[in-house]
Design a protein around this motif. Structure first.
Motif, PDB file in Angstrom:
ATOM      1  N   ILE A   3       0.633  -1.111  -0.097  1.00  0.00           N
ATOM      2  CA  ILE A   3      -0.069   0.041  -0.075  1.00  0.00           C
ATOM      3  C   ILE A   3       0.737   1.319  -0.027  1.00  0.00           C
ATOM      4  CG2 ILE A   3      -0.340   0.075   2.481  1.00  0.00           C
ATOM      5  CD1 ILE A   3      -3.096   1.082  -0.111  1.00  0.00           C
ATOM      6  N   GLN A   4       1.959   1.239   0.780  1.00  0.00           N
ATOM      7  CA  GLN A   4       2.879   2.383   0.746  1.00  0.00           C
ATOM      8  C   GLN A   4       3.502   2.762  -0.747  1.00  0.00           C
ATOM      9  OE1 GLN A   4       4.693   1.177   4.956  1.00  0.00           O
ATOM     10  NE2 GLN A   4       6.344   2.100   3.242  1.00  0.00           N
ATOM     11  N   VAL A   5       3.728   1.682  -1.526  1.00  0.00           N
ATOM     12  CA  VAL A   5       3.792   1.903  -2.920  1.00  0.00           C
ATOM     13  C   VAL A   5       2.945   2.445  -3.586  1.00  0.00           C
ATOM     14  CG1 VAL A   5       5.027   0.793  -4.960  1.00  0.00           C
ATOM     15  CG2 VAL A   5       5.891   0.030  -2.369  1.00  0.00           C
ATOM     16  N   LYS A   6       1.934   1.972  -3.590  1.00  0.00           N
ATOM     17  CA  LYS A   6       0.651   2.431  -4.378  1.00  0.00           C
ATOM     18  C   LYS A   6       0.308   3.761  -4.120  1.00  0.00           C
ATOM     19  CE  LYS A   6      -1.973  -1.988  -4.430  1.00  0.00           C
ATOM     20  NZ  LYS A   6      -3.125  -2.755  -4.164  1.00  0.00           N
ATOM     21  N   GLU A  40       6.940   9.097  -2.306  1.00  0.00           N
ATOM     22  CA  GLU A  40       6.682   8.827  -3.374  1.00  0.00           C
ATOM     23  C   GLU A  40       7.462   7.411  -4.066  1.00  0.00           C
ATOM     24  OE1 GLU A  40       7.693  11.597  -6.614  1.00  0.00           O
ATOM     25  OE2 GLU A  40       5.969  12.991  -5.957  1.00  0.00           O
ATOM     26  N   THR A  41       8.555   6.886  -3.332  1.00  0.00           N
ATOM     27  CA  THR A  41       9.226   5.885  -3.569  1.00  0.00           C
ATOM     28  C   THR A  41       8.674   4.727  -2.577  1.00  0.00           C
ATOM     29  OG1 THR A  41      11.202   6.237  -2.153  1.00  0.00           O
ATOM     30  CG2 THR A  41      11.398   6.984  -4.588  1.00  0.00           C
ATOM     31  N   GLY A  42       7.858   5.010  -1.835  1.00  0.00           N
ATOM     32  CA  GLY A  42       7.100   3.957  -0.857  1.00  0.00           C
ATOM     33  C   GLY A  42       8.150   3.628   0.207  1.00  0.00           C
ATOM     34  N   GLU A  70      -8.108   3.233 -10.084  1.00  0.00           N
ATOM     35  CA  GLU A  70      -8.069   1.940 -10.365  1.00  0.00           C
ATOM     36  C   GLU A  70      -6.954   0.997  -9.674  1.00  0.00           C
ATOM     37  OE1 GLU A  70      -5.269   1.748 -14.589  1.00  0.00           O
ATOM     38  OE2 GLU A  70      -7.610   2.078 -14.652  1.00  0.00           O
ATOM     39  N   SER A  71      -5.616   1.921  -9.480  1.00  0.00           N
ATOM     40  CA  SER A  71      -4.723   1.369  -8.725  1.00  0.00           C
ATOM     41  C   SER A  71      -4.907   0.923  -7.075  1.00  0.00           C
ATOM     42  CB  SER A  71      -3.379   2.008  -8.450  1.00  0.00           C
ATOM     43  OG  SER A  71      -3.768   3.405  -7.728  1.00  0.00           O
ATOM     44  N   PHE A  72      -6.184   1.370  -6.536  1.00  0.00           N
ATOM     45  CA  PHE A  72      -6.437   1.124  -5.377  1.00  0.00           C
ATOM     46  C   PHE A  72      -7.935   0.146  -5.289  1.00  0.00           C
ATOM     47  CE2 PHE A  72      -4.693   5.052  -4.621  1.00  0.00           C
ATOM     48  CZ  PHE A  72      -3.574   4.703  -3.758  1.00  0.00           C
ATOM     49  N   SER A  73      -8.373  -0.394  -6.734  1.00  0.00           N
ATOM     50  CA  SER A  73      -9.439  -1.285  -6.515  1.00  0.00           C
ATOM     51  C   SER A  73      -8.788  -2.667  -6.303  1.00  0.00           C
ATOM     52  CB  SER A  73     -10.037  -1.088  -8.042  1.00  0.00           C
ATOM     53  OG  SER A  73      -9.231  -1.847  -9.095  1.00  0.00           O
ATOM     54  N   ASN A  74      -9.635  -3.353  -5.656  1.00  0.00           N
ATOM     55  CA  ASN A  74      -9.441  -4.881  -5.333  1.00  0.00           C
ATOM     56  C   ASN A  74      -9.799  -5.840  -6.382  1.00  0.00           C
ATOM     57  OD1 ASN A  74      -7.867  -4.242  -2.759  1.00  0.00           O
ATOM     58  ND2 ASN A  74     -10.055  -4.550  -1.633  1.00  0.00           N
ATOM     59  N   SER A  75      -8.903  -6.464  -6.986  1.00  0.00           N
ATOM     60  CA  SER A  75      -9.291  -7.642  -7.827  1.00  0.00           C
ATOM     61  C   SER A  75     -10.178  -8.782  -7.185  1.00  0.00           C
ATOM     62  CB  SER A  75      -8.355  -8.118  -8.821  1.00  0.00           C
ATOM     63  OG  SER A  75      -7.193  -8.528  -7.970  1.00  0.00           O
TER      64      SER A  75
END
Length: 81
Positions: A3-6, A40-42, A70-75
């Protein structure tokens, strides 16, 4: 992905879209520029208060718009059918 990277990647993408430097966002958010780089680099575990400063003040974006990406949506939905 962590999550830190996202969060860091999303901040960097928004900053780039708005043609802002890390220094400009850091100034508006009242955080150090080197701290912005680590976010920004997580590499930093950012607090919610600081995230609000960066997203809302520095990037002039709402939390809703920030996290609707979309980067936070769970597949996968864990434990739900």
């Amino acid at each position: 992905m962590d999550i830190q990277v996202k969060i860091g990647e999303r901040i960097k993408a928004l900053r780039s879209e708005k043609n802002l430097t890390q220094e400009a966002v850091a100034f508006k958010a009242d955080v150090d520029r080197t701290y912005m780089n680590h976010v920004e680099t997580g590499k930093r575990n950012i607090s919610v208060v600081t995230l609000e400063k960066i997203v809302c003040n520095g990037l002039e974006t709402s939390f809703k718009d920030f996290f609707e990406h979309e980067s936070f949506s769970n597949s996968k939905r864990r434990g739900r059918k």
